[in-house]
Each structure stands twice: as C-alpha cells, then as structure tokens.
Write an enzyme that holds these catalytic residues in place. Structure first.
Site, PDB file in Angstrom:
ATOM      1  CB  SER A  22      26.453  37.933  40.517  1.00 19.75           C
ATOM      2  OG  SER A  22      26.568  38.481  39.231  1.00 19.75           O
ATOM      3  CG  ASN A  70      36.308  42.321  40.671  1.00 25.10           C
ATOM      4  OD1 ASN A  70      35.744  42.760  39.658  1.00 25.10           O
ATOM      5  ND2 ASN A  70      35.667  42.141  41.818  1.00 25.10           N
ATOM      6  CB  ILE A  72      35.390  42.084  35.811  1.00 22.92           C
ATOM      7  CG1 ILE A  72      36.080  41.170  36.843  1.00 22.92           C
ATOM      8  CG2 ILE A  72      35.082  41.326  34.521  1.00 22.92           C
ATOM      9  CD1 ILE A  72      37.379  40.562  36.408  1.00 22.92           C
ATOM     10  N   GLY A  73      34.692  45.187  35.090  1.00 22.86           N
ATOM     11  CA  GLY A  73      33.935  46.074  34.202  1.00 22.86           C
ATOM     12  C   GLY A  73      32.685  45.398  33.673  1.00 22.86           C
ATOM     13  CB  CYS A 130      25.347  49.474  37.730  1.00 25.03           C
ATOM     14  SG  CYS A 130      25.969  49.713  36.086  1.00 25.03           S
ATOM     15  CB  ILE A 191      28.089  43.597  51.056  1.00 28.49           C
ATOM     16  CG1 ILE A 191      29.350  42.807  51.394  1.00 28.49           C
ATOM     17  CG2 ILE A 191      27.383  44.103  52.262  1.00 28.49           C
ATOM     18  CD1 ILE A 191      30.386  43.592  52.185  1.00 28.49           C
ATOM     19  N   GLY A 244      33.027  36.979  51.712  1.00 31.76           N
ATOM     20  CA  GLY A 244      34.139  36.258  52.329  1.00 31.76           C
ATOM     21  C   GLY A 244      33.821  34.870  52.837  1.00 31.76           C
TER      22      GLY A 244
HETATM   23  C1  LIG Z   1      35.847  38.748  39.873  1.00 36.53           C
HETATM   24  C2  LIG Z   1      34.535  39.175  40.467  1.00 36.53           C
HETATM   25  C3  LIG Z   1      33.475  39.545  39.621  1.00 36.53           C
HETATM   26  C4  LIG Z   1      32.250  39.957  40.163  1.00 36.53           C
HETATM   27  N1  LIG Z   1      31.221  40.281  39.323  1.00 36.53           N
HETATM   28  C5  LIG Z   1      30.005  40.618  39.846  1.00 36.53           C
HETATM   29  C6  LIG Z   1      28.901  40.865  39.000  1.00 36.53           C
HETATM   30  O1  LIG Z   1      28.949  40.734  37.773  1.00 36.53           O
HETATM   31  N2  LIG Z   1      27.734  41.226  39.598  1.00 36.53           N
HETATM   32  C7  LIG Z   1      27.583  41.340  40.952  1.00 36.53           C
HETATM   33  O2  LIG Z   1      26.485  41.658  41.440  1.00 36.53           O
HETATM   34  N3  LIG Z   1      28.622  41.087  41.787  1.00 36.53           N
HETATM   35  C8  LIG Z   1      29.820  40.722  41.258  1.00 36.53           C
HETATM   36  N4  LIG Z   1      30.864  40.430  42.107  1.00 36.53           N
HETATM   37  C9  LIG Z   1      30.671  40.534  43.560  1.00 36.53           C
HETATM   38  C10 LIG Z   1      30.354  39.172  44.170  1.00 36.53           C
HETATM   39  O3  LIG Z   1      29.155  38.624  43.647  1.00 36.53           O
HETATM   40  C11 LIG Z   1      30.235  39.274  45.727  1.00 36.53           C
HETATM   41  O4  LIG Z   1      29.172  40.142  46.045  1.00 36.53           O
HETATM   42  C12 LIG Z   1      31.512  39.804  46.371  1.00 36.53           C
HETATM   43  O5  LIG Z   1      32.656  39.296  45.729  1.00 36.53           O
HETATM   44  C13 LIG Z   1      31.602  39.469  47.864  1.00 36.53           C
HETATM   45  O6  LIG Z   1      31.569  38.073  48.099  1.00 36.53           O
HETATM   46  P1  LIG Z   1      32.924  37.182  48.287  1.00 36.53           P
HETATM   47  O7  LIG Z   1      33.762  37.877  49.299  1.00 36.53           O
HETATM   48  O8  LIG Z   1      32.447  35.828  48.701  1.00 36.53           O
HETATM   49  O9  LIG Z   1      33.596  37.162  46.929  1.00 36.53           O
HETATM   50  C14 LIG Z   1      32.093  40.011  41.578  1.00 36.53           C
HETATM   51  C15 LIG Z   1      33.159  39.650  42.409  1.00 36.53           C
HETATM   52  C16 LIG Z   1      34.356  39.222  41.888  1.00 36.53           C
HETATM   53  C17 LIG Z   1      35.472  38.813  42.812  1.00 36.53           C
END
Ligand SMILES: Cc1cc2nc3c(=O)[nH]c(=O)nc-3n(C[C@H](O)[C@H](O)[C@H](O)COP(=O)(O)O)c2cc1C
Length: 306
Positions: A22, A70, A72-73, A130, A191, A244
């Site tokens: 997401s 990040n 983003i909000g 949240c 996570i 990751g």
């Molecule tokens: C730019 C960005 C926006 C994200 N927005 C959401 C979100 O809207 N909802 C959510 O559950 N997780 C959000 N995440 C978290 C990711 O879904 C994921 O759980 C987290 O980045 C760890 O995985 P990764 O290391 O592969 O990025 C966001 C992550 C990033 C980097």
C-alpha cells in the site's frame, strides 16, 4: 517442472505470493505501462479514507542509507472515487486488496462497508498505523484495547477477508497479533514503516516537513523478518510479510520465517517492474531447488535446538 505458486491468504486466492504494498504502487494503473499486473499475486491500494485527503506539505520523502523516509500524510482519492474510477480501470483478472484507514473506528467500518459492495475487492487491509484522534493521537496498532475494538467493528462491517496491517512501533508484535486473531481477523500484514527521523546538518532542520517519518526499504528487512517470525509463532493466522523486499531471495526469507505471501514496497520506486521480477524469480528459485509447491516453504525455518 512447473512450480505451483498458488497460496491462500486468509481466504484471498493468489496465483503467486507476491503483492505490491500500500502507498508504493498508486492504484495499480500507474504501473501498468511497466508490467502486466496479472503477473502479480495481487495489488494493495493506497490506504483509502471516506473522503479524499491531500496529505502533508513537502518535503514528504527523503532518501536514507538503505531506504527512505516518508511522511506522505495518507493522501488518497477517497473510497468513492476509488470504486468509481480506479477499480474499473484495472483488468478484471488483477486481484485487488483495498487498504483502509480512518481517525475514528466508525470511519474504518463505513469505508469497509462501501468497499464490500464491489465484487472486485478481493479483501480488505486495515491500516492500523493511523492515529486515533479521541485517544490523543496514539496509533490504533499501538494499543491492544484500541486494536481489538477496531478489528471487532471492522469484522462486523464486512464478509470479505480482513487482513490487519500491524504497526512495528510496539513492544510486542506477538501480543498485537493475538489481539487480531481473537477478534476474527483473517490474516495479518506486517510491517508498516518504522518511526524515524533524519536531519540536515547544515540547516539543522529535519529532512521532512512533518519532522518524523516512516522508514522503509532494505534497511528494515531484518526487523520485519524478526517480527514475521514472532507473529507466526504467536498465531495461526496467515501472514503477509512486508519490509525491504527487493529480490526473490528476500521474499523467500519471509516465507521461510512464516509468511504465506509478501508485499513489495520501496523497491517499486527504484524499479517499477520489481514486483513482477520478484514473482518470476520466486518460480525460478523454487524450480532450481526442486521445490514443486511454494506453499511448502512457509514456516520451514530450522531453528537449532528447537
Ligand atoms: C511513500 C510510501 C507511502 C506509503 N503509504 C502507505 C499507506 O498508504 N498505507 C499503508 O498501509 N502503508 C503505506 N506505506 C508502507 C508500505 O506499504 C510498507 O509497509 C513499508 O514501506 C515497508 O515495506 P518496504 O520496505 O518494502 O517499502 C507506505 C510506504 C511508503 C514508502
């Protein structure tokens, strides 16, 4: 040999265990020019609220060693625009999990209800990272009582599979996993990002306008793996491992530690075709080792002396 890549994630049938995370893959359509989305197990939408949100002011993203920060909000188009515009734009064979969030429990429930009206929504992912406004801003996923109430109410609002996405910013991930199991969740995703901070030494200002942000990318992989391992030992629920993942071998690590499926997040920013390559790579990895069913890898970790 053809490897059977199919897995069942709490009632969501996936053709392979690789989804996109997401917030890192838009609403899917943005990535369609780079890969055939049907190569993926599925996609998880950006977290959706009842009303559209614009998110935080820039800077909202900063690069770190081995990852990114990040804040983003939670900008998103809102549930109704998602159902009206984003979902119909995807090929009917793409498995879509809708991520939801709100600042009140009732908002989560209403969002889930509206999304359940669409047969295109294969499952719901409840983003528990949240802040709950009435509790002074603590995240739902940081307080076992709040988390229990959230899962209970969402469970009643939908008959679709419910995955609860846990916050890693807790003392015991096992405790939070047990809470979700007791309240009827169908699976867990973990996570989300780790709360973090980076600072510019010249200006002495935080790199993000929001000051704090969420850390993601390869830097968090071992932390995520540890949490998946601990959650998998605490509950019987299927787990979607996130954190990751940048290669098929990274995905295999999560399966071995107890994840039934995985999500690819930050890697999509470096290579928009990453998730498709990881799905294909998983099949090659298994075939090279004579593994005919990918599901056989799940939880196959060998712990010495155990
Ligand atoms: C730019 C960005 C926006 C994200 N927005 C959401 C979100 O809207 N909802 C959510 O559950 N997780 C959000 N995440 C978290 C990711 O879904 C994921 O759980 C987290 O980045 C760890 O995985 P990764 O290391 O592969 O990025 C966001 C992550 C990033 C980097």
């Amino acid at each position: 040999m053809t490897v059977d890549l199919r897995v069942d994630l709490g009632g969501i049938a996936l053709r392979n265990p690789v989804l996109t995370a997401s917030g890192t893959f838009g609403y899917g359509t943005e990535f369609a020019p780079f890969l055939d989305l049907r190569r993926l197990g599925g996609i998880v939408s950006k977290s959706l609220t009842l009303e559209p949100r614009t998110g935080n002011l820039p800077h909202r993203i900063a690069e770190t060693h081995g990852g990114m920060l990040n804040a983003i909000g939670l900008e998103n188009v809102g549930v109704d625009a998602f159902l009206r515009e984003k979902l119909p734009a995807l090929h009917p064979d793409v498995v879509v999990v809708a991520s939801v969030f709100g600042t009140e429990i009732e908002q989560y429930a209403e969002a889930c209800k509206r999304l359940t009206a669409s047969p295109r929504v294969a499952g719901l992912e409840v983003n528990a990272s949240c802040p709950h406004v009435k509790s002074g801003g603590i995240e739902f996923g940081q307080n076992p009582k709040l988390l229990a109430e959230l899962v209970r109410v969402v469970r009643r609002a939908t008959d679709r599979p419910v995955l609860v996405k846990l916050s890693p910013n807790v003392t015991s991930i096992a405790e939070m996993a047990r809470v979700c199991e007791a309240e009827g969740a169908d699976g867990l995703s973990l996570i989300n990002t780790l709360q973090a901070l980076d600072v510019d030494v010249e200006t002495r200002r935080p790199k993000l306008r929001n000051v704090l942000g969420g850390l993601s990318g390869p830097a968090i992989l071992p932390v995520a793996l540890r949490m998946v391992f601990q959650a998998a030992r605490a509950v019987k629920l299927p787990i979607c491992g996130i954190g990751g993942i940048a290669s098929a071998e990274d995905a295999v690590k999560f399966l071995i530690c107890g994840a039934t499926a995985v999500q690819v997040g930050t890697a999509n920013y470096l290579n928009p075709a990453a998730a498709g390559e990881i799905a294909d790579g998983l099949a090659d990895w298994a075939e090279a080792r004579g593994i005919s069913r990918i599901a056989d890898l799940v939880g196959s970790i060998e712990v010495p002396g155990a």
